[in-house]
Design a protein around this motif. Structure first.
Motif, PDB file in Angstrom:
ATOM      1  N   GLU A 107      24.556  13.833  69.533  1.00  0.00           N
ATOM      2  CA  GLU A 107      23.930  15.217  70.245  1.00  0.00           C
ATOM      3  C   GLU A 107      22.698  15.731  69.269  1.00  0.00           C
ATOM      4  N   THR A 108      22.743  15.674  68.182  1.00  0.00           N
ATOM      5  CA  THR A 108      21.740  16.042  67.320  1.00  0.00           C
ATOM      6  C   THR A 108      20.440  15.230  67.463  1.00  0.00           C
ATOM      7  N   LYS A 109      20.446  14.037  67.652  1.00  0.00           N
ATOM      8  CA  LYS A 109      19.615  13.080  67.993  1.00  0.00           C
ATOM      9  C   LYS A 109      18.935  13.476  69.220  1.00  0.00           C
ATOM     10  N   ALA A 110      19.844  13.675  70.371  1.00  0.00           N
ATOM     11  CA  ALA A 110      19.297  14.095  71.803  1.00  0.00           C
ATOM     12  C   ALA A 110      18.490  15.470  71.530  1.00  0.00           C
ATOM     13  N   CYS A 142      16.610  26.640  60.297  1.00  0.00           N
ATOM     14  CA  CYS A 142      17.903  25.940  59.729  1.00  0.00           C
ATOM     15  C   CYS A 142      17.870  26.173  58.271  1.00  0.00           C
ATOM     16  N   VAL A 143      18.931  25.993  57.532  1.00  0.00           N
ATOM     17  CA  VAL A 143      18.838  25.678  55.924  1.00  0.00           C
ATOM     18  C   VAL A 143      17.963  24.709  55.737  1.00  0.00           C
ATOM     19  N   PRO A 144      17.329  24.839  54.395  1.00  0.00           N
ATOM     20  CA  PRO A 144      16.517  23.604  53.917  1.00  0.00           C
ATOM     21  C   PRO A 144      17.421  22.472  53.337  1.00  0.00           C
ATOM     22  N   GLY A 145      16.736  21.273  53.575  1.00  0.00           N
ATOM     23  CA  GLY A 145      17.300  20.046  53.120  1.00  0.00           C
ATOM     24  C   GLY A 145      17.628  18.960  54.117  1.00  0.00           C
ATOM     25  N   TYR A 186      25.666  20.271  60.884  1.00  0.00           N
ATOM     26  CA  TYR A 186      26.196  20.889  61.589  1.00  0.00           C
ATOM     27  C   TYR A 186      25.213  22.131  62.006  1.00  0.00           C
ATOM     28  N   ALA A 187      24.511  22.743  60.754  1.00  0.00           N
ATOM     29  CA  ALA A 187      23.594  23.780  60.692  1.00  0.00           C
ATOM     30  C   ALA A 187      22.497  23.226  61.824  1.00  0.00           C
ATOM     31  N   LEU A 188      21.943  22.189  61.398  1.00  0.00           N
ATOM     32  CA  LEU A 188      20.790  21.702  62.298  1.00  0.00           C
ATOM     33  C   LEU A 188      21.034  21.760  63.714  1.00  0.00           C
TER      34      LEU A 188
END
Length: 373
Positions: free
Chosen positions: A48-51, A203-206, A259-261
Motif C-alpha cells: 500500500e505504501t508503494k502504491a 512525516c517523522v524524519p528518517g 506506519y507513519a509514512l
C-alpha cells in the motif's frame, strides 16, 4: 551528569527548512504495535505504501519505495546505483545540495561536470545545454528540483527534456518538492528521484522515498562493477520491496516509521495532489503579504520562488542569530538560518505539509514582528 529521566520535548512550531510539523494522525500511527518486518500484514502495508508513493510521485515505476534512512541516503542510493567509475555526470549547482550531488559522483569514481549558477537563481538552461553538447559521452544529468538552501525552484520539466534530447539519464532531488509543488515523474521522464519524509509529507524524519524508471533499472542490472554500497544496492533491496508474493530478507525495516509514512501519504491522497500544491501556494501568498507589511522582502524572484521554502532577506542592523534564538525560546517557533553564501543574509521560513496553515503563518508573523522590534 544528572540522573537520566524520560525526555518530554516542548511543543514547537516547526517553520524551518525541515523537519516540519507532524500531524497527530501520523504520530498516532507511529505509536501502534510493532509487527515483524516479514509479517504478512506488514508486507501488505508495504504494498500500500508503494502504491501511495507512486501516486505522490505521479509514476507507475515498479521500483518505487522508501529507503530506510533519511533523504541523504536516498540521494546516495540514486548515485551509487547509477554511477560507475569513469562515468561523466553533469551536475547543476545553485545551492548547497547540488554540491552534495558532486560529492556523491566523486565518491562513486565518476567525473562531475559542474554547471554553476548564482545562489538564489535558477540553473541556466543554456549553460546546461552547452555542457551536454561539450560532453556527448555524459551518462547522467543531475539537479535539485527545490533547492532548500535558497528557496529556488529549478525547471525540472525543461531540464529533463534537455537530458532526453542528449540521451542522458536524470537524477532529481525532490526532497523539498514532493507534496508541496508539482512533481511528475512519468510526465517529465525522470529516471531516478529521491525525497524525504520530513518535509512536505510532514512525516517523522528518517525515510527517503525513491523511484527508478525501467530505463534506470536496466542500467543498474547492466552494471559492470558492483554497487559500492551493500545496503543501498537496489539489486538486493528489490527482493524485499518487490510487489506482492514472498519477500527476501534484506534488512529490518523501520516498521513504525513506515506506519507513519503510510498515514502521511493517506492524508495526501485524501487531500489530493493539486489541492495540496494549491494550499502551499495560498499559504505562501499570505506569508509574503504579511512579511511585506513588516518591511521584509523575499530573496528569490517571484517567477521561480518556492512556496514551501521562503528565503527572507534579513534587514540591515538585525541580528540573525538573536532573532532566531528569541523566536525559539520565547515563542517556541523554529525558522532556519541561511546556508553557505546566504549565511547571515536570509532566514528560511518553511511552509511544509501540515505546517502550512493559517494558524502557523499568523503565529510566525506576530512573533517575527516582536522579535525584530
Amino acid at each position: 551528569m544528572t540522573t537520566p529521566s524520560t525526555f518530554i520535548p516542548p511543543e514547537r512550531t516547526l517553520m524551518g527548512p525541515g523537519p516540519s510539523d507532524v500531524s497527530p494522525r501520523v504520530l498516532n500511527a507511529m505509536c501502534r504495535s510493532t509487527l515483524g518486518h516479514l509479517d504478512p500484514l506488514f508486507v501488505q502495508l508495504m504494498d500500500e505504501t508503494k502504491a501511495l508513493l507512486q501516486f505522490a510521485f505521479k509514476t507507475t515505476n515498479a521500483l518505487t519505495m522508501p529507503v530506510s534512512a533519511p533523504g541523504s541516503a536516498g540521494m546516495e542510493a540514486c548515485f551509487v546505483n547509477l554511477v560507475e567509475p569513469g562515468d561523466k555526470v553533469i551536475v547543476c549547482i545553485n545551492g548547497v545540495f547540488g554540491n552534495r550531488m558532486v560529492e556523491n559522483v566523486v565518491r562513486c569514481g565518476g567525473e562531475a561536470i559542474k554547471v554553476e549558477d548564482e545562489w538564489g537563481h535558477q540553473s541556466d538552461l543554456n549553460k546546461v545545454e552547452s555542457a551536454l553538447k561539450a560532453h556527448p559521452d555524459a551518462k547522467i544529468l543531475a539537479f535539485v528540483h527545490a533547492e532548500t538552501s535558497t528557496g529556488v525552484r529549478n525547471d525540472a520539466q525543461a531540464l529533463c527534456k534537455l537530458a532526453q534530447q542528449y540521451d542522458c539519464l536524470t537524477i532529481v532531488d525532490a526532497v523539498t518538492s514532493l507534496g508541496g509543488i508539482e512533481v511528475d515523474v512519468d510526465g517529465w521522464g525522470i529516471d531516478a528521484i529521491y525525497s524525504g519524509s520530513q518535509k512536505c509529507l510532514s512525516c517523522v524524519p528518517g525515510l527517503s522515498p525513491v523511484s527508478f524508471s525501467d530505463r534506470a533499472v536496466d542500467v543498474i542490472k547492466g552494471r559492470t562493477t558492483p554497487v559500492q554500497s551493500w545496503f543501498l544496492d537496489m539489486n538486493l533491496i528489490v527482493g524485499y520491496w518487490g510487489q506482492g508474493g514472498k519477500r527476501a530478507y534484506h534488512h529490518t525495516a523501520p516498521v513504525n516509521s513506515i506506519y507513519a509514512l503510510h498515514e502521511s501519504l493517506v492524508m495526501l491522497k485524501e487531500e489530493g495532489l493539486e489541492q495540496a500544491w494549491q494550499r502551499h501556494e495560498q499559504g505562501h501568498a499570505k506569508l509574503v503579504a504579511g512579511l511585506d507589511k513588516l518591511g521584509l522582502s523575499m530573496a528569490v524572484d517571484e517567477a521561480y520562488r518556492l512556496p514551501q521554502l521562503n528565503a527572507v532577506v534579513i534587514p540591515d542592523g538585525v541580528d540573525d542569530a538573536q532573532v532566531r534564538s528569541q523566536l525559539l525560546n520565547d515563542f517556541n517557533l523554529e525558522i532556519g538560518a541561511g546556508l553557505g553564501a546566504l549565511a547571515g543574509k536570509v532566514w528560511r521560513i518553511g511552509l511544509m505539509g501540515y505546517a502550512c496553515k493559517d494558524r502557523n503563518i499568523d503565529h510566525c508573523l506576530a512573533s517575527l514582528e516582536k522579535a525584530i522590534r
